[in-house]
Design a protein around this motif. Structure first.
Motif, PDB file in Angstrom:
ATOM      1  N   ASN A   1       0.840  -1.193   0.000  1.00 37.10           N
ATOM      2  CA  ASN A   1       0.000   0.000   0.000  1.00 37.10           C
ATOM      3  C   ASN A   1       0.882   1.252   0.000  1.00 37.10           C
ATOM      4  N   LYS A   2       0.292   2.402   0.298  1.00 37.67           N
ATOM      5  CA  LYS A   2       1.052   3.646   0.262  1.00 37.67           C
ATOM      6  C   LYS A   2       2.203   3.640   1.261  1.00 37.67           C
ATOM      7  N   ASP A   3       1.979   3.121   2.454  1.00 34.02           N
ATOM      8  CA  ASP A   3       3.048   3.065   3.452  1.00 34.02           C
ATOM      9  C   ASP A   3       4.236   2.261   2.949  1.00 34.02           C
ATOM     10  N   PHE A   4       3.946   1.156   2.260  1.00 34.36           N
ATOM     11  CA  PHE A   4       5.003   0.310   1.708  1.00 34.36           C
ATOM     12  C   PHE A   4       5.861   1.112   0.732  1.00 34.36           C
ATOM     13  N   PHE A   5       5.221   1.774  -0.233  1.00 30.83           N
ATOM     14  CA  PHE A   5       5.978   2.543  -1.235  1.00 30.83           C
ATOM     15  C   PHE A   5       6.654   3.762  -0.607  1.00 30.83           C
ATOM     16  N   TYR A   6       5.987   4.417   0.317  1.00 26.43           N
ATOM     17  CA  TYR A   6       6.552   5.603   0.967  1.00 26.43           C
ATOM     18  C   TYR A   6       7.874   5.256   1.652  1.00 26.43           C
ATOM     19  N   ASN A   7       7.880   4.192   2.416  1.00 26.72           N
ATOM     20  CA  ASN A   7       9.089   3.811   3.162  1.00 26.72           C
ATOM     21  C   ASN A   7      10.231   3.429   2.229  1.00 26.72           C
ATOM     22  N   ARG A   8       9.922   2.712   1.145  1.00 29.68           N
ATOM     23  CA  ARG A   8      10.972   2.302   0.207  1.00 29.68           C
ATOM     24  C   ARG A   8      11.545   3.518  -0.539  1.00 29.68           C
ATOM     25  N   ILE A   9      10.669   4.399  -0.993  1.00 27.12           N
ATOM     26  CA  ILE A   9      11.110   5.569  -1.746  1.00 27.12           C
ATOM     27  C   ILE A   9      11.925   6.500  -0.854  1.00 27.12           C
ATOM     28  N   LYS A  10      11.476   6.714   0.377  1.00 27.89           N
ATOM     29  CA  LYS A  10      12.208   7.598   1.291  1.00 27.89           C
ATOM     30  C   LYS A  10      13.605   7.043   1.589  1.00 27.89           C
ATOM     31  N   LYS A  11      13.686   5.741   1.802  1.00 23.73           N
ATOM     32  CA  LYS A  11      14.983   5.120   2.078  1.00 23.73           C
ATOM     33  C   LYS A  11      15.922   5.286   0.883  1.00 23.73           C
ATOM     34  N   ALA A  12      15.395   5.109  -0.326  1.00 23.99           N
ATOM     35  CA  ALA A  12      16.203   5.248  -1.539  1.00 23.99           C
ATOM     36  C   ALA A  12      16.681   6.692  -1.706  1.00 23.99           C
ATOM     37  N   LYS A  13      15.802   7.652  -1.473  1.00 25.49           N
ATOM     38  CA  LYS A  13      16.162   9.068  -1.582  1.00 25.49           C
ATOM     39  C   LYS A  13      17.224   9.435  -0.543  1.00 25.49           C
ATOM     40  N   ASP A  14      17.031   8.991   0.681  1.00 29.64           N
ATOM     41  CA  ASP A  14      17.980   9.309   1.745  1.00 29.64           C
ATOM     42  C   ASP A  14      19.366   8.750   1.442  1.00 29.64           C
ATOM     43  N   TYR A  15      19.430   7.554   0.852  1.00 30.72           N
ATOM     44  CA  TYR A  15      20.721   6.960   0.502  1.00 30.72           C
ATOM     45  C   TYR A  15      21.436   7.812  -0.544  1.00 30.72           C
ATOM     46  N   ARG A  16      20.694   8.244  -1.584  1.00 32.38           N
ATOM     47  CA  ARG A  16      21.312   9.062  -2.635  1.00 32.38           C
ATOM     48  C   ARG A  16      21.804  10.401  -2.081  1.00 32.38           C
ATOM     49  N   GLU A  17      21.009  11.005  -1.217  1.00 34.44           N
ATOM     50  CA  GLU A  17      21.332  12.356  -0.768  1.00 34.44           C
ATOM     51  C   GLU A  17      22.302  12.371   0.415  1.00 34.44           C
TER      52      GLU A  17
ATOM     53  N   GLY B   1      -0.322  -0.233 -11.586  1.00 36.78           N
ATOM     54  CA  GLY B   1      -1.575   0.146 -10.938  1.00 36.78           C
ATOM     55  C   GLY B   1      -1.389   1.002  -9.697  1.00 36.78           C
ATOM     56  N   TYR B   2      -0.168   1.040  -9.170  1.00 34.60           N
ATOM     57  CA  TYR B   2       0.130   1.861  -7.994  1.00 34.60           C
ATOM     58  C   TYR B   2       0.737   3.213  -8.375  1.00 34.60           C
ATOM     59  N   SER B   3       0.708   3.567  -9.645  1.00 31.45           N
ATOM     60  CA  SER B   3       1.392   4.771 -10.122  1.00 31.45           C
ATOM     61  C   SER B   3       0.961   6.035  -9.384  1.00 31.45           C
ATOM     62  N   ARG B   4      -0.339   6.198  -9.187  1.00 28.66           N
ATOM     63  CA  ARG B   4      -0.809   7.415  -8.508  1.00 28.66           C
ATOM     64  C   ARG B   4      -0.301   7.468  -7.071  1.00 28.66           C
ATOM     65  N   ILE B   5      -0.309   6.331  -6.381  1.00 27.42           N
ATOM     66  CA  ILE B   5       0.200   6.277  -5.010  1.00 27.42           C
ATOM     67  C   ILE B   5       1.686   6.624  -4.988  1.00 27.42           C
ATOM     68  N   ILE B   6       2.424   6.102  -5.965  1.00 28.31           N
ATOM     69  CA  ILE B   6       3.857   6.396  -6.053  1.00 28.31           C
ATOM     70  C   ILE B   6       4.077   7.887  -6.263  1.00 28.31           C
ATOM     71  N   PHE B   7       3.259   8.506  -7.130  1.00 25.77           N
ATOM     72  CA  PHE B   7       3.371   9.955  -7.335  1.00 25.77           C
ATOM     73  C   PHE B   7       3.105  10.712  -6.039  1.00 25.77           C
ATOM     74  N   GLU B   8       2.087  10.303  -5.292  1.00 24.03           N
ATOM     75  CA  GLU B   8       1.780  10.967  -4.024  1.00 24.03           C
ATOM     76  C   GLU B   8       2.958  10.872  -3.062  1.00 24.03           C
ATOM     77  N   CYS B   9       3.624   9.728  -3.043  1.00 27.44           N
ATOM     78  CA  CYS B   9       4.812   9.559  -2.190  1.00 27.44           C
ATOM     79  C   CYS B   9       5.940  10.481  -2.639  1.00 27.44           C
TER      80      CYS B   9
END
Length: 380
Positions: A70-86, A128-136
């Motif tokens: 769900n959104k929490d799943f994608f949010y946590n993965r995306i945030k972790k990836a962003k934090d690693y890059r930055e 199918g999760y594209s909109r949720i990913i955009f929100e994250c």
């Protein structure tokens, strides 16, 4: 859907692999005939949730927890990836934010360019999760536009757009600036050669004649031009060359010429005219996307490198972005080309690969695809 895996696949997952093969499934009679998210078990114990696609040879691991996708799943993965890059890699505004299995988000590639992002997705389920990913992305990285392309083979690419519908921006890459349009090739711009392009500036001298083969939108060309080189770029795409010219203008570069056409034919014509260049750069597209065609691809690479070396006086830069041409194959091919061209070459620096935001894990060799070598050329 509950599927049992064998011991080998179970141990592979425990050792950080995020892909297993279908032949690891014990109860093959229960394999679905469509794409869906499945649960994997070993001896009736939950192991992972994964993406199953009946048309693919592998199963891609999503999570080792029995959690909701769900959104929490994608949010946590995306945030972790962003934090690693930055925080670790020290990237700021432009970088590959998500690189599939390397960021525990299989089937997804996201490139960030300032406040816009481009996503390639090769799974209908994940699409199918594209909109949720955009929100994250909006919440985590202040992304205002997400341009989504379905990159799955056999499907017609129909982009989806979320947010402000802003497709164009100007990014910085060291001393250079580039125009990026999300409606361009793949994810908008080739970020994987970034460190190699910037490093090349250290070897360019004012007044150098540079030949940039398969120059696309002028990545290497711009970095050479801002150091005072006179650049000739060659590419088959007229649209790419138009953007390359815009990038040269954006960087106030005056001494350049772009030629549209077949690189092999143009280089042969240059050799026949006894033309020479201080620096020759080869950055071709993948000559094979299948292991079945490696032999023919190596022949094409050999010829391209032979022609490039015949034209090079001081320095030669060559690359391959094919997964199926490994490091040894590539280096052996370049050596063969140099012998054929009767040019002694000397490797400069180590073995260069993709920028570190295109993460290479030690358990998935398929994540490493780019090979780039710098050579000094000794004309005997």
């Amino acid at each position: 859907m509950k599927l049992e895996i064998d011991k080998r696949a179970y141990n592979s997952i425990l050792n950080f692999s995020r892909i297993i093969y279908k032949n690891a499934i014990i109860n093959k009679e229960d394999l679905p005939n469509n794409e869906q998210i499945i649960k994997l078990y070993y001896k009736n114990k939950f192991v992972a949730k994964a993406i199953y696609d009946s048309g693919a040879p592998t199963i891609k691991i999503l999570t080792l927890k029995d959690e909701e996708i769900n959104k929490d799943f994608f949010y946590n993965r995306i945030k972790k990836a962003k934090d690693y890059r930055e925080n670790v890699l020290n990237y700021k505004d432009t970088y590959r934010m998500i690189y599939a299995e390397a960021d525990y988000l299989p089937s997804i590639i996201i490139d960030r360019y300032n406040d816009i992002a481009s996503m390639q997705v090769s799974s209908k389920i994940i699409e199918g999760y594209s909109r949720i990913i955009f929100e994250c992305l909006e919440e985590i990285a202040d992304i205002n536009t997400l341009y989504v392309q379905n990159a799955k083979k056999g499907d017609k690419i129909i982009p989806k757009i979320y947010g402000d519908k802003k497709f164009e921006t100007v990014i910085k890459e060291g001393n250079a600036k580039f125009k990026v349009n999300l409606k361009g090739h793949k994810t908008g711009f080739f970020l994987d050669q970034r460190e190699n392009r910037m490093d090349l500036e250290n070897y360019i001298k004012k007044g150098d004649k540079v030949l940039d083969i398969c120059c696309y939108t002028g990545g290497f060309s711009v970095h050479c031009g801002i150091k005072g080189a006179e650049v000739i770029g060659v590419d088959m795409s007229n649209e790419a060359l138009k953007v390359a010219e815009e990038n040269m203008t954006l960087n106030n570069i005056k001494h350049y010429n772009f030629i549209e056409g077949n690189a092999f034919d143009i280089m042969r014509d240059m050799i026949n005219k006894n033309e020479k260049f201080d620096v020759v750069i080869l950055d071709p597209p993948a000559f094979t996307k299948s292991s079945k065609d490696v032999k023919n691809a190596l022949k094409a690479y050999n010829t391209l490198n032979y022609l490039g070396l015949k034209l090079a006086k001081r320095m030669f830069i060559t690359s391959s972005c094919s997964h199926h041409i490994d490091r040894e194959m590539f280096k052996n091919m370049v050596v063969s080309s140099s012998l054929r061209a009767k040019k002694e070459i000397r490797q400069i620096g180590g073995y260069r690969t993709q920028s570190p935001d295109h993460i290479i894990t030690m358990t998935n060799k398929n994540l490493e695809y780019l090979k780039c070598l710098f050579f000094g050329v000794n004309n005997l």
